[in-house]
Design a protein around this motif. Structure first.
Motif, PDB file in Angstrom:
ATOM      1  N   ALA A 195     -60.626  28.811  68.955  1.00 54.58           N
ATOM      2  CA  ALA A 195     -60.426  28.951  67.511  1.00 54.58           C
ATOM      3  C   ALA A 195     -60.436  30.418  67.102  1.00 54.58           C
ATOM      4  O   ALA A 195     -59.610  30.863  66.284  1.00 54.58           O
ATOM      5  N   ALA A 196     -61.365  31.195  67.668  1.00 56.41           N
ATOM      6  CA  ALA A 196     -61.446  32.612  67.323  1.00 56.41           C
ATOM      7  C   ALA A 196     -60.208  33.360  67.803  1.00 56.41           C
ATOM      8  O   ALA A 196     -59.708  34.268  67.127  1.00 56.41           O
ATOM      9  N   THR A 197     -59.693  32.960  68.984  1.00 60.88           N
ATOM     10  CA  THR A 197     -58.487  33.603  69.507  1.00 60.88           C
ATOM     11  C   THR A 197     -57.282  33.308  68.633  1.00 60.88           C
ATOM     12  O   THR A 197     -56.485  34.208  68.320  1.00 60.88           O
ATOM     13  N   VAL A 198     -57.121  32.062  68.244  1.00 54.98           N
ATOM     14  CA  VAL A 198     -56.009  31.695  67.365  1.00 54.98           C
ATOM     15  C   VAL A 198     -56.113  32.454  66.046  1.00 54.98           C
ATOM     16  O   VAL A 198     -55.106  32.962  65.518  1.00 54.98           O
ATOM     17  N   ALA A 199     -57.309  32.548  65.510  1.00 51.15           N
ATOM     18  CA  ALA A 199     -57.486  33.271  64.248  1.00 51.15           C
ATOM     19  C   ALA A 199     -57.126  34.740  64.406  1.00 51.15           C
ATOM     20  O   ALA A 199     -56.509  35.348  63.521  1.00 51.15           O
ATOM     21  N   LYS A 200     -57.497  35.343  65.542  1.00 54.17           N
ATOM     22  CA  LYS A 200     -57.192  36.756  65.777  1.00 54.17           C
ATOM     23  C   LYS A 200     -55.686  36.955  65.942  1.00 54.17           C
ATOM     24  O   LYS A 200     -55.104  37.923  65.436  1.00 54.17           O
ATOM     25  N   LEU A 201     -55.036  36.035  66.647  1.00 59.49           N
ATOM     26  CA  LEU A 201     -53.577  36.116  66.793  1.00 59.49           C
ATOM     27  C   LEU A 201     -52.893  35.996  65.437  1.00 59.49           C
ATOM     28  O   LEU A 201     -51.965  36.756  65.124  1.00 59.49           O
ATOM     29  N   ASP A 202     -53.330  35.049  64.635  1.00 56.06           N
ATOM     30  CA  ASP A 202     -52.746  34.900  63.308  1.00 56.06           C
ATOM     31  C   ASP A 202     -52.963  36.154  62.469  1.00 56.06           C
ATOM     32  O   ASP A 202     -52.074  36.581  61.717  1.00 56.06           O
ATOM     33  N   ALA A 203     -54.136  36.751  62.600  1.00 53.11           N
ATOM     34  CA  ALA A 203     -54.414  37.975  61.853  1.00 53.11           C
ATOM     35  C   ALA A 203     -53.467  39.093  62.267  1.00 53.11           C
ATOM     36  O   ALA A 203     -53.045  39.908  61.437  1.00 53.11           O
ATOM     37  N   MET A 204     -53.120  39.144  63.561  1.00 54.33           N
ATOM     38  CA  MET A 204     -52.175  40.154  64.031  1.00 54.33           C
ATOM     39  C   MET A 204     -50.792  39.919  63.432  1.00 54.33           C
ATOM     40  O   MET A 204     -50.173  40.834  62.867  1.00 54.33           O
ATOM     41  N   PHE A 205     -50.273  38.700  63.550  1.00 57.66           N
ATOM     42  CA  PHE A 205     -48.929  38.412  63.056  1.00 57.66           C
ATOM     43  C   PHE A 205     -48.837  38.515  61.536  1.00 57.66           C
ATOM     44  O   PHE A 205     -47.779  38.881  61.001  1.00 57.66           O
ATOM     45  N   ASP A 206     -49.913  38.176  60.844  1.00 62.21           N
ATOM     46  CA  ASP A 206     -49.876  38.128  59.378  1.00 62.21           C
ATOM     47  C   ASP A 206     -50.425  39.393  58.735  1.00 62.21           C
ATOM     48  O   ASP A 206     -50.578  39.457  57.511  1.00 62.21           O
ATOM     49  N   PHE A 207     -50.690  40.412  59.522  1.00 64.33           N
ATOM     50  CA  PHE A 207     -51.290  41.652  59.022  1.00 64.33           C
ATOM     51  C   PHE A 207     -50.402  42.293  57.953  1.00 64.33           C
ATOM     52  O   PHE A 207     -49.184  42.373  58.095  1.00 64.33           O
TER      53      PHE A 207
END
Length: 782
Positions: A589-601
Motif C-alpha cells: 500500500a505504501a509503495t502504491v501510494a508513493k508511485l501515485d505521488a510521483m505520477f501525480d506530483f
C-alpha cells in the motif's frame, strides 16, 4: 485472494468484457506493409533527435541531410544534424547518431552546386549567402534506405541511398548549368574551433578521391577515412586549405593553385569537383572506414555495382523488409505507424564498425582483425534497459553474438581493460555512468545466444567491475557505496553498480563459478546502503556514512547526487530486488501510494529548463529520460497490476505520436523506441538478466514475433479499445496465466499469449506474492 485462472472464469469474463463493444464491420482496406508503415520523419522535430536519411539495418553509413551545424553550446537541438522545421539544407554527410542527447559526427559533408561556387555555408536567413540551399518541403520524401529532396536554390534533385558500408548520391542538375560537388571537411555536428586536428584530401589518377580527418570531439582523437568516386569524369577540381590561423612554414608542395593540386592536408580543408554541363544525373559513391584510406576503398568496392543506385536501394529495401517483417503488427493506423517506425529506429544501431576485410580500430587506437562483424555506437546507459533485450527477440542470433563479441573485443584491447561505457567508432566518450555492457552481455548469454565465449565474457565483466579508478569503484568496493564527497552523482552510481553486479553473479552462476557469484551477489545488495528509511528515498552519502544535506528530492542538478534525474526517479532503481524495495518502502500500500505521488506530483514552480534531457514529464515521472522507464511497471511488484495498466495507458497516449515531434525525448539510439515496442506487445524487461518480461498491457490487436527456426509467438488481444484499458484475464497457449510475467524461453518456444481486455480493472489477477516477477530477496508479507 481468489485469482482468475479457471477456464470457466475466462469464459464468463469474456462475455462481460466484450459486452458493449463495437459490432462487426466491413473488412478494412489492406494494411500498408511493415516497410510502408515506417515514417523516418517521426522524431526529427522536438527532442527526438532522429534523422530521416538513408541507412541499412545496423549500417556503418548513415547518409542524411544536415540542416545546420551549431557551435558546441548550441548543438543540442541539432544532435542528428537535421531539424524538421529548418528552412535550408547545408548538404549531405555520411555519419549520424539516431536520437542521442549529445552530438558529433556529420562526417564527409558534400553538396551539389549548379550555380556560383561558394565555399562557406552562409546563413540560413540570408538566401544565396553560401552553399546551403533552401528546399521544397513538399518534395521531401523518406523511407527506410532512401531519402530525396529538391534543393530550391541550386535547382538540384538530390536522392540518397545506402548499403552497409557505402552511401550513394544521385544528383539531377538543371539542363545547361554546370554540375559541381563541394566537399567540406571543416564543419561537423557539435562544432567548435580546433575540433578538426588534422585532415587530408587526395585525388587519385583514376578520379577516386580519398581522405581522412581526425577530430577532438565527443570521442577524442577519432579517425575517420573515406573514399569517393563519381559516375562522370571531372573537367576540373580545386583543393583548398582554408586555415589562416596557423601558416605553414615548410616548403611548397607541387601545384601552385588549388586547381592543380592533387593532395592537400591541413585542418580546414575543402574541395570542389567540376563536371561541366551534363545530360543525366551524376552519381557519387562514398564509403567510410576507421582504419585507413585503403580500407575505405575496399569498403567502396565491397557491395553494389560501381554506380548502381537503384540496385543498392533495392538491396537495402529487401534488408529492411526482412528485418521489419520479423514482427507482424495489427493495430490502429497511427499506432501501427508509430510501432513500425520504433522498430526501424531500434534496428539502426549498434552500427557496423569493422571494415569489409574484418579490420577495425579499437579504443587503443590500434588496428585489429576479427572474424566476426565488429559493431560500435554503444549508448549503454540507455540501451541496456530495453533496446538490447529487444534485439534478442527481433534480430538474428548472429547479430546479437556480433554485438556482444564486439563489447568483449573492445575490453580486451582497452588501455583501461574495461568494457565500453558510451563508445562510437571504437572510441570511448566516458559519457554517463555504470558498466552497463555487463547486463547486455549477461542478458544475451543467459538467453542462450550462441557464439559467445562465456569465460571471456565473464573475465571482461569482472575486470570492468573491479577497476578501482573508474567512477568511485574503489570506494564502492570498500564502503559498499560511492561517497558523494569523493565522487559526483554518487547515489545513482551506487544503485546502478549494484544492478550490474547482480548480472555478473547470474552469469557466474550459469558458468559454475560459485565464488564469483557469491562475491557479486553480496555487492548486488549495495543498493540498500543508499536507501534512507526516514525519507523513503535513495540518497547520496558522505564517506563518514551520513547522508548529504540539504536534501531536495525534486532537485535536478548535473554533477550532483544523481545522473540526469533526482530522488523521485532514482529511488525506484533496484531492478534486481524490487520486492526488497517494496519492503523498504513500507509494503504494498505504501509503495502504491508513493508511485501515485510521483505520477501525480504538481510540478508548478519547478524549473527544469537547465536540464536538456528532462522531457516528457508526468508529475515526477520523466519518460523522456531512461531512469523512469521501468517505474510504470513497479505497481506490479506491489500487487497492483491494474495500476500499471492505467499508467501505461497514460504514458503511451501522451508520449508517442506519428508525427515529426512524436517522441517526447531523445530516442537514445533506440531505447525510447524499444520501450514502446515492448509495452505495446504487453510486457517489458524490467530486469534484464532475469529472463523474465513483466506483463503490463497490450496496445495492439495482434502482434506476431517470427522467431528463429520458423517458430511464431502471437500476442492476441480480445476486446481492445480506448475504453477497455484493463486486463481481465490472460491465457498462455490456452492455459490461464495467473502470474504477472512471462519467460523468455516461453516466447522463444512459440505459441500464443492472449489478453482479454475490459472497462473495469481486475483487482484480483496477479496480486499475490507468488504471482509477481523475480526479486533477489523475495517479497514481504502484506
Amino acid at each position: 485472494m481468489r485469482r482468475i485462472g479457471q477456464g470457466t472464469i475466462w469464459a464468463a469474463v469474456l462475455v462481460l468484457a466484450l459486452a458493449g463493444c463495437a459490432t462487426a464491420q466491413e473488412a478494412p482496406p489492406p494494411l500498408p506493409t511493415p516497410f510502408e508503415a515506417v515514417d523516418p520523419f517521426i522524431g526529427t522535430a522536438g527532442k527526438g533527435h532522429t534523422f530521416p536519411g538513408a541507412v541499412a539495418p545496423f549500417g556503418m553509413v548513415q547518409l542524411s541531410p544536415d540542416t545546420d551545424y551549431r557551435p558546441f553550446r548550441q548543438s543540442y537541438d541539432w544532435a542528428s544534424g537535421y531539424r524538421y522545421d529548418d528552412p535550408t539544407i547545408m548538404g549531405f554527410s555520411h555519419t549520424h547518431f539516431s536520437g542521442t542527447g549529445h552530438s558529433d559526427l556529420g562526417d564527409v559533408l558534400i553538396t551539389p552546386i549548379s550555380g556560383e561556387l561558394k565555399w562557406d555555408p552562409g546563413a540560413a536567413d540570408q538566401p544565396g549567402s553560401g552553399y546551403r540551399s533552401r528546399y521544397s518541403k513538399a518534395s521531401e520524401t523518406a523511407e527506410p534506405g532512401y531519402y530525396a529532396v529538391s534543393l530550391t536554390d541550386s535547382a538540384v534533385r538530390a536522392e540518397l541511398t545506402a548499403g552497409v558500408r557505402i552511401g550513394l548520391h544521385r544528383y539531377s542538375f538543371p539542363r545547361g548549368a554546370p554540375a559541381r560537388v563541394l566537399l567540406d571537411l571543416r564543419n561537423s555536428i557539435y562544432d567548435y574551433p580546433g575540433k578538426v586536428l588534422w585532415s587530408r584530401i587526395r585525388l587519385h589518377p583514376d578520379g577516386t578521391v580519398t581522405g581522412f580527418r581526425e577530430t577532438r570531439g565527443w570521442a577524442p582523437a577519432r579517425q575517420l577515412y573515406f573514399a569517393m568516386r563519381f559516375s562522370r569524369p571531372m573537367v576540373g577540381h580545386e583543393l583548398k586549405d582554408r586555415d589562416e590561423a596557423i601558416p605553414y612554414n615548410g616548403f611548397r608542395q607541387p601545384g601552385r593553385t588549388p586547381a592543380d593540386r592533387d593532395q592537400v592536408q591541413g585542418r580546414q580543408l575543402e574541395a570542389a569537383f567540376d563536371f561541366g554541363e551534363i545530360a543525366g544525373p551524376l552519381l557519387v559513391k562514398v564509403a567510410v572506414s576507421s582504419v585507413d584510406e585503403a580500407g575505405a576503398i575496399r569498403n567502396l568496392e565491397s557491395e553494389g555495382g560501381e554506380f548502381d543506385f537503384d540496385g543498392t536501394r533495392a538491396v537495402t529495401r529487401r534488408a529492411w523488409e526482412e528485418a521489419l517483417n520479423v514482427v507482424e503488427i495489427e493495430a490502429a493506423p497511427e499506432m501501427r505507424t508509430t510501432l513500425y517506425t520504433a522498430l526501424y529506429h531500434a534496428l539502426i544501431a549498434p552500427s557496423v564498425h569493422g571494415d569489409a576485410d574484418g579490420r577495425w580500430r579499437g579504443p587503443d587506437q590500434q588496428v585489429h582483425q576479427s572474424d566476426f562483424t565488429v559493431h560500435s555506437t554503444f549508448s549503454l546507459w540507455d540501451t541496456f534497459r530495453a533496446e538490447h533485450p529487444l534485439l534478442t527477440l527481433v534480430a538474428p542470433p548472429a547479430r546479437n553474438a556480433d554485438i556482444v563479441n564486439s563489447l568483449i573485443a573492445a575490453q580486451q584491447v582497452s588501455p583501461y581493460g574495461i568494457l565500453p561505457v558510451w563508445s562510437f567508432h571504437g572510441q570511448e566518450t566516458w559519457t554517463m555512468i555504470g558498466y552497463h555492457a555487463v547486463p547486455v552481455i549477461a542478458d544475451a548469454y543467459l538467453k542462450g545466444i550462441p557464439g559467445i565465449d562465456g569465460a571471456a565474457a565473464l573475465a571482461a565483466m569482472t575486470a570492468s567491475a573491479t577497476y578501482r579508478p573508474y567512477g568511485g569503484l574503489g570506494d564502492y568496493m570498500d564502503l559498499g557505496y560511492v561517497p558523494i564527497d569523493r565522487e559526483p552523482e554518487a547515489a545513482s552510481k551506487t544503485v546502478e553498480y549494484a544492478y550490474d553486479d547482480w548480472t555478473i553473479a547470474r552469469m557466474a552462476e550459469r558458468l559454475g563459478r560459485g565464488d564469483v557469484a557469491a562475491q557479486f551477489d553480496r555487492r548486488a545488495g549495495n543498493w540498500r546502503n543508499t536507501f534512507d528509511r526516514d525519507t523513503g528515498f535513495v540518497r547520496a552519502r558522505l564517506a563518514d556514512g551520513s547522508y548529504r544535506t540539504p536534501f531536495d528530492p525534486t532537485a535536478i542538478n548535473y554533477g550532483s547526487d544523481y545522473t540526469e534525474g533526482n530522488a523521485w526517479q532514482y529511488s525506484w532503481f533496484a531492478p534486481q530486488d524490487l520486492g526488497g524495495l517494496v519492503n523498504l518502502m513500507g509494503g504494498d500500500a505504501a509503495t502504491v501510494a508513493k508511485l501515485d505521488a510521483m505520477f501525480d506530483f504538481d510540478n508548478t514552480g519547478l524549473d527544469y529548463s537547465h536540464a536538456e534531457d528532462i522531457a516528457g514529464l508526468i508529475g515526477q515521472y520523466i519518460h523522456g529520460n531512461e531512469p523512469s522507464h521501468h517505474t510504470g511497471y513497479m505497481y506490479v511488484y506491489a500487487g497492483a497490476p491494474w495500476r500499471t495498466q492505467a499508467r501505461l495507458t497514460q504514458i503511451v497516449t501522451s508520449q508517442y505520436h506519428a508525427r515529426p515531434d512524436g517522441l517526447a525525448g531523445n530516442d537514445d539510439v533506440g531505447q525510447m523506441s524499444a520501450w514502446l515496442m515492448f509495452t505495446a506487445m504487453g510486457f517489458y524487461p524490467v530486469t534484464p538478466g532475469s529472463n523474465q518480461y513483466v506483463i503490463g498491457r497490450p496496445f495492439t490487436d495482434r502482434t506476431v514475433l517470427n522467431l528463429p527456426g520458423g517458430k511464431r509467438f502471437a500476442i492476441v488481444t480480445d476486446g481492445l479499445a480506448d475504453d477497455h484499458p484493463y486486463i481481465q484475464a490472460i491465457m498462455l497457449n490456452g492455459v490461464p496465466l495467473a502470474r504477472t510475467w512471462i519467460g523468455h524461453e516461453e516466447i522463444m518456444a512459440g505459441g500464443e499469449l492472449r489478453f482479454l481486455m475490459g472497462r473495469e480493472s481486475n483487482m484480483t489477477w496477479g496480486v499475490s506474492a507468488e504471482a509477481r516477477p523475480y526479486s533477489m530477496t523475495g517479497y514481504p508479507a502484506n
